[in-house]
Design a protein around this motif. Structure first.
Motif, PDB file in Angstrom:
ATOM      1  N   LEU A 171      -1.603  -2.402   9.416  1.00 32.08           N
ATOM      2  CA  LEU A 171      -1.689  -2.576  10.873  1.00 32.08           C
ATOM      3  C   LEU A 171      -3.052  -3.143  11.269  1.00 32.08           C
ATOM      4  O   LEU A 171      -3.146  -3.984  12.161  1.00 32.08           O
ATOM      5  CB  LEU A 171      -1.424  -1.252  11.589  1.00 32.08           C
ATOM      6  CG  LEU A 171       0.039  -0.831  11.681  1.00 32.08           C
ATOM      7  CD1 LEU A 171       0.156   0.595  12.202  1.00 32.08           C
ATOM      8  CD2 LEU A 171       0.829  -1.786  12.562  1.00 32.08           C
ATOM      9  N   ALA A 172      -4.103  -2.669  10.591  1.00 28.83           N
ATOM     10  CA  ALA A 172      -5.444  -3.217  10.846  1.00 28.83           C
ATOM     11  C   ALA A 172      -5.485  -4.700  10.483  1.00 28.83           C
ATOM     12  O   ALA A 172      -6.116  -5.509  11.173  1.00 28.83           O
ATOM     13  CB  ALA A 172      -6.493  -2.440  10.054  1.00 28.83           C
ATOM     14  N   GLN A 173      -4.774  -5.072   9.408  1.00 23.17           N
ATOM     15  CA  GLN A 173      -4.742  -6.479   9.005  1.00 23.17           C
ATOM     16  C   GLN A 173      -3.938  -7.326   9.986  1.00 23.17           C
ATOM     17  O   GLN A 173      -4.240  -8.502  10.173  1.00 23.17           O
ATOM     18  CB  GLN A 173      -4.187  -6.632   7.588  1.00 23.17           C
ATOM     19  CG  GLN A 173      -4.080  -8.069   7.112  1.00 23.17           C
ATOM     20  CD  GLN A 173      -5.376  -8.856   7.212  1.00 23.17           C
ATOM     21  OE1 GLN A 173      -6.462  -8.296   7.074  1.00 23.17           O
ATOM     22  NE2 GLN A 173      -5.277 -10.154   7.452  1.00 23.17           N
ATOM     23  N   VAL A 174      -2.927  -6.744  10.624  1.00 23.23           N
ATOM     24  CA  VAL A 174      -2.191  -7.487  11.646  1.00 23.23           C
ATOM     25  C   VAL A 174      -3.152  -7.892  12.767  1.00 23.23           C
ATOM     26  O   VAL A 174      -3.172  -9.045  13.200  1.00 23.23           O
ATOM     27  CB  VAL A 174      -1.008  -6.656  12.205  1.00 23.23           C
ATOM     28  CG1 VAL A 174      -0.412  -7.308  13.443  1.00 23.23           C
ATOM     29  CG2 VAL A 174       0.060  -6.471  11.142  1.00 23.23           C
ATOM     30  N   VAL A 175      -3.986  -6.939  13.196  1.00 17.80           N
ATOM     31  CA  VAL A 175      -4.978  -7.224  14.245  1.00 17.80           C
ATOM     32  C   VAL A 175      -6.015  -8.224  13.726  1.00 17.80           C
ATOM     33  O   VAL A 175      -6.343  -9.202  14.400  1.00 17.80           O
ATOM     34  CB  VAL A 175      -5.669  -5.916  14.721  1.00 17.80           C
ATOM     35  CG1 VAL A 175      -6.794  -6.213  15.681  1.00 17.80           C
ATOM     36  CG2 VAL A 175      -4.642  -4.980  15.345  1.00 17.80           C
TER      37      VAL A 175
END
Length: 196
Positions: A171-175
């Motif tokens: 999820l952090a990588q999506v951002v």
């Protein structure tokens, strides 16, 4: 921190987590380190939460992230970051799959022989107020394989934790991928300043 370097760091964390998930899932097939027949192994293991969910579906985005984070790579650009963002969404789905199957595996308990030679799920429809997870004395109801309740609880818990960690990282990588897609990776900026 540069979005490309952040993607590479995330990928470097996902690879060992995915490998641990695969190993954990494989170990679930061998309760107490013994080989059992297919019909004597807990059903939820056959959904391969660690191999598919936290393993394969984490390795794919990690590979793209790693490429997006390497200087001079063909993916170290906005398109590479967009691809890493899209693949991270797929990875989040895999991590959630691992978490759900592991949670259900923990809730249902292991398949075991309670002493009469028939393999059942003794904890499946437990009417007691306290879950078997917190009542270790109830684990002794499983005669064969020995220690199967502890084996399942420990390994499904590990898979649940790994799935949760992977979901957070992805999820952090999506951002991060969205920021890299909109603003660039800063890899190209470093290359331009070195050329000047």
């Amino acid at each position: 921190m540069c979005t490309g370097k952040c993607a590479k760091c995330t990928a470097d964390l996902l690879f060992p987590l995915g490998l641990l998930a695969v190993v954990g899932n494989i170990l679930l097939f061998f309760p107490n380190g013994e080989v059992w027949r297919t019909e004597e192994v807990t059903e939820k293991i056959w959904f391969f939460p660690g191999v598919i969910g936290a393993g394969l579906l984490a390795f794919l985005p990690a590979s793209i992230m790693r490429a997006a984070g390497l200087e001079g790579s063909c993916c170290a650009n906005r398109c590479g970051m967009m691809l890493s963002m899209l693949m991270s969404v797929l990875g989040v789905a895999g991590a959630l799959y691992c978490m759900i199957i592991s949670a259900v595996g923990l809730q249902d308990g292991p398949l075991c022989d309670t002493g009469d030679g028939i393999f059942i799920y003794p904890f499946l429809n437990s009417t007691t107020e306290e879950s078997y997870l917190f009542n270790q004395t109830s684990w002794a109801v499983c005669v064969r394989p020995q220690n199967v309740a502890m084996w399942n609880v420990v390994l499904f818990s590990i898979l649940l934790i790994i799935g949760t960690l992977e979901a957070v990282l992805l999820l952090a990588q999506v951002v991060n991928g969205l920021i890299g897609c909109l603003c660039g990776t800063c890899m190209n900026k470093n290359q331009h300043t070195q050329m000047e």
